[in-house]
Design an enzyme around this catalytic site. Structure first.
Site, PDB file in Angstrom:
ATOM      1  N   LEU A 265       6.637   3.160   1.741  1.00 51.53           N
ATOM      2  CA  LEU A 265       7.532   2.011   1.863  1.00 51.53           C
ATOM      3  C   LEU A 265       8.660   2.253   2.864  1.00 51.53           C
ATOM      4  CD1 LEU A 265       7.793   1.016  -1.911  1.00 51.53           C
ATOM      5  CD2 LEU A 265       6.143   0.258  -0.197  1.00 51.53           C
TER       6      LEU A 265
ATOM      7  N   GLN B  80     -10.330  -2.369   2.475  1.00 54.67           N
ATOM      8  CA  GLN B  80      -9.827  -3.028   3.690  1.00 54.67           C
ATOM      9  C   GLN B  80      -9.744  -2.074   4.871  1.00 54.67           C
ATOM     10  OE1 GLN B  80      -5.941  -4.033   1.609  1.00 54.67           O
ATOM     11  NE2 GLN B  80      -5.122  -3.717   3.653  1.00 54.67           N
TER      12      GLN B  80
ATOM     13  N   MET C  31       0.848  -1.202   0.000  1.00 53.25           N
ATOM     14  CA  MET C  31       0.000   0.000   0.000  1.00 53.25           C
ATOM     15  C   MET C  31       0.883   1.252   0.000  1.00 53.25           C
ATOM     16  SD  MET C  31      -3.494  -0.838   1.996  1.00 53.25           S
ATOM     17  CE  MET C  31      -2.922  -0.517   3.651  1.00 53.25           C
TER      18      MET C  31
ATOM     19  N   LEU D 116       8.948  -2.783  11.860  1.00 56.03           N
ATOM     20  CA  LEU D 116       8.697  -1.664  10.944  1.00 56.03           C
ATOM     21  C   LEU D 116       7.267  -1.746  10.431  1.00 56.03           C
ATOM     22  CD1 LEU D 116      11.970  -1.335   8.800  1.00 56.03           C
ATOM     23  CD2 LEU D 116      11.422  -0.396  11.055  1.00 56.03           C
ATOM     24  N   SER D 117       6.635  -0.572  10.351  1.00 54.37           N
ATOM     25  CA  SER D 117       5.261  -0.480   9.859  1.00 54.37           C
ATOM     26  C   SER D 117       5.064   0.921   9.310  1.00 54.37           C
ATOM     27  CB  SER D 117       4.275  -0.715  11.011  1.00 54.37           C
ATOM     28  OG  SER D 117       2.980  -0.268  10.641  1.00 54.37           O
ATOM     29  N   SER D 118       4.304   1.031   8.226  1.00 60.17           N
ATOM     30  CA  SER D 118       4.013   2.372   7.701  1.00 60.17           C
ATOM     31  C   SER D 118       3.294   3.194   8.758  1.00 60.17           C
ATOM     32  CB  SER D 118       3.140   2.262   6.446  1.00 60.17           C
ATOM     33  OG  SER D 118       3.766   1.420   5.502  1.00 60.17           O
TER      34      SER D 118
ATOM     35  N   HIS E 144       9.353  -3.395   3.476  1.00 61.44           N
ATOM     36  CA  HIS E 144       8.853  -3.637   2.118  1.00 61.44           C
ATOM     37  C   HIS E 144      10.000  -3.979   1.170  1.00 61.44           C
ATOM     38  CE1 HIS E 144       5.602  -0.802   3.615  1.00 61.44           C
ATOM     39  NE2 HIS E 144       4.883  -1.803   3.155  1.00 61.44           N
TER      40      HIS E 144
ATOM     41  N   ASP F 294       2.257  -9.170   9.110  1.00 61.83           N
ATOM     42  CA  ASP F 294       0.810  -9.386   8.952  1.00 61.83           C
ATOM     43  C   ASP F 294       0.576 -10.890   8.830  1.00 61.83           C
ATOM     44  OD1 ASP F 294      -0.309  -6.507   8.525  1.00 61.83           O
ATOM     45  OD2 ASP F 294       1.484  -6.628   7.299  1.00 61.83           O
TER      46      ASP F 294
END
Ligand code: PAF
Length: 282
Positions: free
Chosen positions: A37, A65, A34, A188-190, A41, A154
């Site tokens: 990045l 979503q 999505m 790590l996460s957006s 990613h 995820d």
């Protein structure tokens, strides 16, 4: 500014490019994202290139979503910056369709995987995984790549995508890629971009609770007691909400009351207004 890697915006262009590589004898890895990045990613691209000759990524912030009141409108978007990162990671093509291309007027189909979406995150995000399964089915169908790579952060999404691909005879092989963490352990996460410095520091309670809970279980503490101690530590760190800290089977995602092969510790909670998820193998 011209993009450092070619961008296509329709399923036909994506299919045409992937088919041309495949007809030239090259295997193609597909990395759905999505955008916004980060190194996690880019690790998916690297993983894809270990399994294939060419990597193609997609960026699409999928409205189906996001639930009501979730962060669709504020979800970070930076296509130009993402294209630079993808090119640097060795990606050869970006697929970036708009919402009207993905969901034109009259669009009426939904993909729903049974069972798995109702557990864990699905309990607080009803419909979320139907939106994920629908868009991933569309993306995989358009690309028809040899492999597709999804992040293990995820974990529930990965389990659902694997189930869907098996059930629907999707020929693309689904590959998981290990979680990339900051030096202090935060996955790590957006969405980490939403955290204030103080929330960022307190968010560390999540990976630390996972590690402590695992150590306690492996040292012989009953699972329920270890989970309860983990929950207390996450709440004490100031999480506004703890959605779950659970020991589950890595494939079925069913809760486990005792250690088992392929067991996974899963956690999700809200710090400030940001929902974070994390997991580790037992
Ligand atoms: O993990 C994500 O970024 C998204 O859920 C995905 C798989 C790209 C589907 O929109």
């Amino acid at each position: 500014m011209t993009s450092p890697l070619p961008i296509v915006r329709t399923p036909a262009e994506l299919r045409g490019a992937v088919r041309a590589w495949q007809q030239a004898g090259r295997r193609v890895a597909f990395v759905p994202t999505m955008g916004a990045l980060h190194a996690g990613h880019l690790a998916l691209v690297t993983k894809g290139l270990e399994q294939a000759d060419v990597a193609v990524a997609s960026i699409f912030v999928n409205p189906k979503q996001f639930g009501e009141g979730e962060d669709l409108a504020r979800y970070p978007r930076d296509e130009a910056g993402d294209a630079v990162k993808l090119a640097g990671a060795g990606c050869s093509l970006l697929y970036a369709p708009d919402v009207a291309t993905m969901y034109p007027p009259g669009f009426a189909s939904f993909v729903r995987v049974g069972g798995l979406p109702d557990l864990l995150c699905g309990r607080v995000r009803p419909g979320h995984f139907d939106g994920v399964a629908t868009v991933v089915a569309k993306l995989l169908g358009a690309a028809q790549a040899d492999v597709a790579v999804f992040g293990e952060k995820d974990w529930q999404q990965l389990a659902i995508v694997r189930r869907m691909a098996a059930d629907l005879d999707i020929a693309t092989r689904i590959i998981g890629c290990g979680i990339v963490r900051d030096d202090d352990g935060l996955a790590l996460s957006s969405r980490n971009a939403y955290l204030s410095a103080d929330e960022r520091a307190r968010a560390l309670a999540l990976p630390r609770a996972l590690l402590a809970t695992r150590s306690a279980i492996l040292a012989g503490m009953p699972v329920a007691a270890a989970l309860a101690a983990g929950e207390r530590s996450i709440k004490a760190a100031g999480f506004a909400r703890l959605d779950y800290l659970e020991l589950v089977d890595g494939e079925t995602l069913h809760s486990l009351g005792s250690p088992a092969p392929a067991a996974r510790l899963m956690a999700a909670g809200v710090i400030g207004t940001t929902r974070l998820i994390d997991n580790i193998a037992l």
